[in-house]
Design an enzyme around this catalytic site. Structure first.
Site, PDB file in Angstrom:
ATOM      1  CG  LEU A  84      -1.959  -1.053   1.366  1.00  0.00           C
ATOM      2  CD1 LEU A  84      -2.554  -1.058   2.764  1.00  0.00           C
ATOM      3  CD2 LEU A  84      -3.048  -0.803   0.336  1.00  0.00           C
ATOM      4  CD  GLU A 114     -10.759  -3.290   5.164  1.00  0.00           C
ATOM      5  OE1 GLU A 114      -9.693  -3.919   5.314  1.00  0.00           O
ATOM      6  OE2 GLU A 114     -11.491  -3.420   4.174  1.00  0.00           O
ATOM      7  CE  LYS A 116      -0.430  -0.770   6.318  1.00  0.00           C
ATOM      8  NZ  LYS A 116       0.627  -1.489   7.022  1.00  0.00           N
ATOM      9  CG  ASP A 118       2.652  -3.559  12.854  1.00  0.00           C
ATOM     10  OD1 ASP A 118       3.083  -4.001  11.771  1.00  0.00           O
ATOM     11  OD2 ASP A 118       3.359  -2.976  13.685  1.00  0.00           O
ATOM     12  CE  LYS A 314       2.148   2.496   7.629  1.00  0.00           C
ATOM     13  NZ  LYS A 314       3.579   2.525   7.840  1.00  0.00           N
ATOM     14  CB  CYS A 411      29.320  -8.032  44.090  1.00  0.00           C
ATOM     15  SG  CYS A 411      29.764  -8.622  42.446  1.00  0.00           S
ATOM     16  CB  CYS A 426      28.294  -9.738  37.612  1.00  0.00           C
ATOM     17  SG  CYS A 426      28.871 -10.202  39.255  1.00  0.00           S
ATOM     18  CB  CYS A 431      26.961 -10.959  42.542  1.00  0.00           C
ATOM     19  SG  CYS A 431      26.113  -9.448  42.092  1.00  0.00           S
TER      20      CYS A 431
HETATM   21  S1  IVH Z   1      -5.400  -4.624   1.968  1.00  0.00           S
HETATM   22  C1  IVH Z   1      -3.976  -4.338  -2.110  1.00  0.00           C
HETATM   23  N1  IVH Z   1      -6.238  -4.270   4.419  1.00  0.00           N
HETATM   24  O1  IVH Z   1      -0.719  -3.907   4.954  1.00  0.00           O
HETATM   25  C2  IVH Z   1      -4.053  -4.061  -0.699  1.00  0.00           C
HETATM   26  N2  IVH Z   1      -3.922  -4.678   4.050  1.00  0.00           N
HETATM   27  O2  IVH Z   1       1.118  -2.377   3.166  1.00  0.00           O
HETATM   28  C3  IVH Z   1      -3.649  -5.209   0.055  1.00  0.00           C
HETATM   29  N3  IVH Z   1      -2.600  -4.773   6.093  1.00  0.00           N
HETATM   30  O3  IVH Z   1       0.685  -6.510   3.125  1.00  0.00           O
HETATM   31  C4  IVH Z   1      -3.801  -5.106   1.446  1.00  0.00           C
HETATM   32  N4  IVH Z   1      -4.255  -4.409   7.491  1.00  0.00           N
HETATM   33  O4  IVH Z   1      -0.282  -7.102   5.361  1.00  0.00           O
HETATM   34  C5  IVH Z   1      -5.186  -4.503   3.614  1.00  0.00           C
HETATM   35  N5  IVH Z   1      -7.096  -3.948   6.534  1.00  0.00           N
HETATM   36  C6  IVH Z   1      -6.059  -4.205   5.745  1.00  0.00           C
HETATM   37  C7  IVH Z   1      -4.766  -4.406   6.242  1.00  0.00           C
HETATM   38  C8  IVH Z   1      -3.717  -4.626   5.359  1.00  0.00           C
HETATM   39  C9  IVH Z   1      -2.965  -4.651   7.370  1.00  0.00           C
HETATM   40  C10 IVH Z   1      -1.224  -4.999   5.644  1.00  0.00           C
HETATM   41  C11 IVH Z   1      -1.080  -6.154   4.695  1.00  0.00           C
HETATM   42  C12 IVH Z   1      -0.349  -5.659   3.509  1.00  0.00           C
HETATM   43  C13 IVH Z   1       0.201  -4.363   3.996  1.00  0.00           C
HETATM   44  C14 IVH Z   1       0.292  -3.417   2.850  1.00  0.00           C
END
Ligand code: IVH
Length: 672
Positions: A84, A114, A116, A118, A314, A411, A426, A431
């Site tokens: 992305l 949605e 994201k 991690d 982000k 010590c 140590c 100690c």
């Molecule tokens: S859609 C074409 N939805 O972000 C788009 N990705 O930087 C494909 N990720 O590799 C991803 N949450 O691992 C999508 N709600 C979400 C996500 C998501 C996390 C991660 C995914 C992807 C990475 C892309």
């Protein structure tokens, strides 16, 4: 039961189990208790044992138990796994939105918002409704076949629900829940193992285990966020509709997905989640905004490996600036010297931070951190705050560089480097700081479990010179104890009683309590299962150790190094003279008999005269075997008070149930 009846029952059981599994792991809304669930699994497992030809790859019994692989095979993704592009501000987001006006000829297209996650991206392939292959993202074009590991994730359906297409490939993010991560690290710490830095890397490491039985012990989870391919003529209009459909097939879809009609609604979603990140049990580094209409997505297409129709907005990392007031040192129980930062207290994302870990001296030198520096600290979720960098421009010249001392801060003992390790140690066996940490571990619940000796009591016994090593705990005397501050006659009596009681702990606990690096509770039990006594373990050579499954060079070397140290031999000798239990139950002392030879017991409920470990030791002492779950091979269920579902299971399998008294007379009758 004939094969026809077995087939029918197996099919029925699988669908009942799949349903309850889904209710528990996906919907978080179980209808039955663990005991009932175990009973269904047991019945299925028992039937499959009798009719092995009926076992299929997608049976719920097949989530665990596969043999380790020698490597992962490569899988090429039919549909590439894209990445992305990122937005870091509302301005970036607006620009992305506006670029699409003209392309789409629609000034107010809707967007799916949605979170994201991690974690790490995976692809799941289903044929005729069955999960047949799962892969990591890899470079987006080819990934690794991690099917066996993915099968251990309970929220991944092995068979799709309802009307399923002939072929389906979905994409999602596997993650390690934050709450589980904290527990997992705490357990590793207890075992003297290196802790993991964050849930993401741990999820990645867990998914790339060659032995799926290891993965099965990691409580991984998944959110599914995209459909990659489908064959069956079903079509959808939007992203959110697609996710609803995936949900109906049994996938875990995030409940916080939401429709936004305008950019400001997206901004609102972004703000809300930025402020509520700590309420989520998974790490998120932003939100993903997707053009909702699929025909629009198609029209917009990709630029390179990134779709135009989606963008990651982000979250800013939660950072703050403050002064590094001092660098202090902690001495760990293995003697490792751990530097940490003392900060001018500062608020980071709603939490006041006063300290930050500095890991080791390399970390301090590579970032050129100096006492007095202005530093940027960052806190991600629940994870311990980290120092990102120092602000060199703000230096006045009065900052002092840190030098690692050459002697132990507690010590004064000499510090040494160990090969392949960044930490400095140590090595002084006496100690006091090490001893404090060690005593804390020695008396803890998972080790000797000595009530009333944790925390301050342990420290004050050391400071008052009453204990100089952990074995001295067993030679404490009341008249000396009561001279200690806040130690009355009664607490001294209680403490001595608890200490005395701990002498009965099985040798595996004694081994755990020693705190040998890399030898935690699990490994200790494994070792004491192979050796008849701690002495036999001490006398064993490395080769013997290495022949035990799960024991590698790291553990065997650590064990050897520990017992080769004369200070440690002295401790063991003191244990022996204090009467600690150093011999495995099944071989110990004159009381050993073969009365219960070949009899298999399961113990359940609360007993009056024994703890769970004690009764197990008694059974083993008489040659019996103890299992944790009932199977056809169980001979007796020993049931105490409040025995739960195991009673029902036992009666359904026709297994004899006995009480504690009946158990005792079983031994006595057989003796007599
Ligand atoms: S859609 C074409 N939805 O972000 C788009 N990705 O930087 C494909 N990720 O590799 C991803 N949450 O691992 C999508 N709600 C979400 C996500 C998501 C996390 C991660 C995914 C992807 C990475 C892309």
């Amino acid at each position: 039961m004939d094969i026809k009846d077995a087939t029918n029952r197996i099919i029925e059981l699988r669908s009942i189990i799949d349903r309850h599994n889904h209710l528990y792991f996906v919907e978080n809304n179980p209808e039955i208790g663990d005991g009932q669930f175990d009973r269904l699994m047991l019945e299925l497992r028992t039937l499959e044992d009798s009719f092995p030809d009926l076992v299929t790859n997608q049976s719920p019994t097949q989530r665990v138990g596969a043999a380790p692989l020698t490597g992962f095979s490569e899988i090429s993704h039919n549909i590439p796994m894209l990445s992305l592009s990122n937005a870091f501000s509302n301005k970036d987001l607006s620009a992305w939105y506006q670029r699409h006006y003209s392309m789409l000829d629609d000034t107010d297209f809707e967007m799916a918002c949605e979170l994201k996650y991690d974690g790490l991206a995976v692809s799941l392939l289903y044929e005729q409704g069955l999960f047949i292959q799962g892969a990591t993202r890899g470079n987006g074009i080819t990934g690794e076949d991690v099917t066996l590991n993915l099968k251990t994730i309970n929220s991944i359906p092995l068979r799709l629900h309802g009307e399923f297409p002939d072929l389906l490939e979905v994409r999602g993010e596997v993650y390690f829940p934050k709450s589980e991560f904290i527990k997992f690290n705490a357990q590793r710490e207890l075992e003297g193992l290196q802790t993991y830095a964050n849930p993401r890397n741990t999820a990645a490491g867990s998914l790339r285990q060659l032995d799926s039985n290891v993965t099965a012990k990691r409580p991984l989870d998944i959110y599914v966020y995209a459909l990659a391919q489908i064959q069956s003529g079903i079509s959808f209009n939007t992203q959110l509709e697609t996710l609803d459909y995936l949900k109906s097939l049994g996938f875990k879809v995030n409940p916080n997905n939401s429709l936004a009609k305008t950019v400001s609604e997206v901004v609102k979603y972004h703000n809300i989640w930025m402020q509520n990140l700590s309420s989520l049990d998974y790490d998120c580094d932003g939100i993903v905004v997707k053009v909702n209409r699929l025909d629009y997505q198609q029209h917009l297409g990709n630029v390179g490996r990134e779709p135009r129709w989606a963008i990651a907005y982000k979250f800013p990392a939660i950072q703050a600036q403050t002064r590094l007031m001092d660098i202090r040192l902690n001495v760990g129980r293995t003697g490792s010297i751990n530097p940490y930062a003392l900060l001018d207290p500062v608020e980071v994302g709603g939490v006041i931070v006063k300290q930050a870990t500095l890991h080791n001296s390399d970390y301090i030198y590579s970032k050129d951190l100096r006492i007095g520096d202005w530093v940027v600290i960052e806190r991600a979720g629940e994870v311990i705050p980290q120092i990102v960098r120092s602000d060199k421009e703000k230096r006045t010249g009065s900052e002092t560089p840190f030098t690692m001392p050459v002697s132990c801060p507690s010590c004064n003992g000499a510090l040494v480097n160990k090969a392949d390790e960044a930490a400095i140690y140590c090595t002084n066996a006496t100690c006091p700081a090490q001893l404090e940490r060690l005593v804390e571990h020695f008396v803890s619940k998972g080790a000797m479990d000595i009530e009333g000796m944790g925390g301050k009591v342990g420290v004050s016994l050391i400071q008052n010179g009453l204990i100089a090593d952990v074995a001295d705990i067993y030679f404490l005397q009341k008249d000396k104890l009561i001279q200690i501050e806040r130690m009355g006659e009664k607490s001294a009596d209680n403490l001595l009683r608890a200490i005395n009681k701990s002498k009965k702990q099985p040798p595996a606990r004694v081994l755990t309590a020693l705190g040998i690096p890399h030898v935690g509770s699990e490994i200790s039990y494994l070792l004491m299962d192979k050796f008849t006594s701690i002495d036999e373990l001490i006398a064993s050579d490395q080769e013997t150790l290495l022949n035990i499954p799960s024991i590698g060079p790291k553990i065997s070397e650590s064990v050897a190094e520990y017992f080769n140290n004369p200070n440690n031999s002295r401790i063991i000798a003191k244990f022996r003279s204090a009467g600690l239990n150093m011999i495995s139950a099944s071989t110990s002392s004159s009381e050993n008999t073969n009365l219960l030879a070949n009899l298999r017991f399961v113990v359940t409920g609360r007993l009056d005269n024994y703890s769970r470990t004690e009764i197990q030791d008694v059974i083993k002492k008489h040659g019996g075997k103890v299992s944790s779950s009932i199977s056809k091979g169980t001979d007796y269920l020993l049931a105490g008070q409040d025995a739960g579902s195991k009673l029902v299971t036992a009666s359904s399998l026709g297994i004899q149930v006995i009480t504690e008294t009946e158990f005792e007379s079983l031994i006595n009758n057989r003796t007599g």
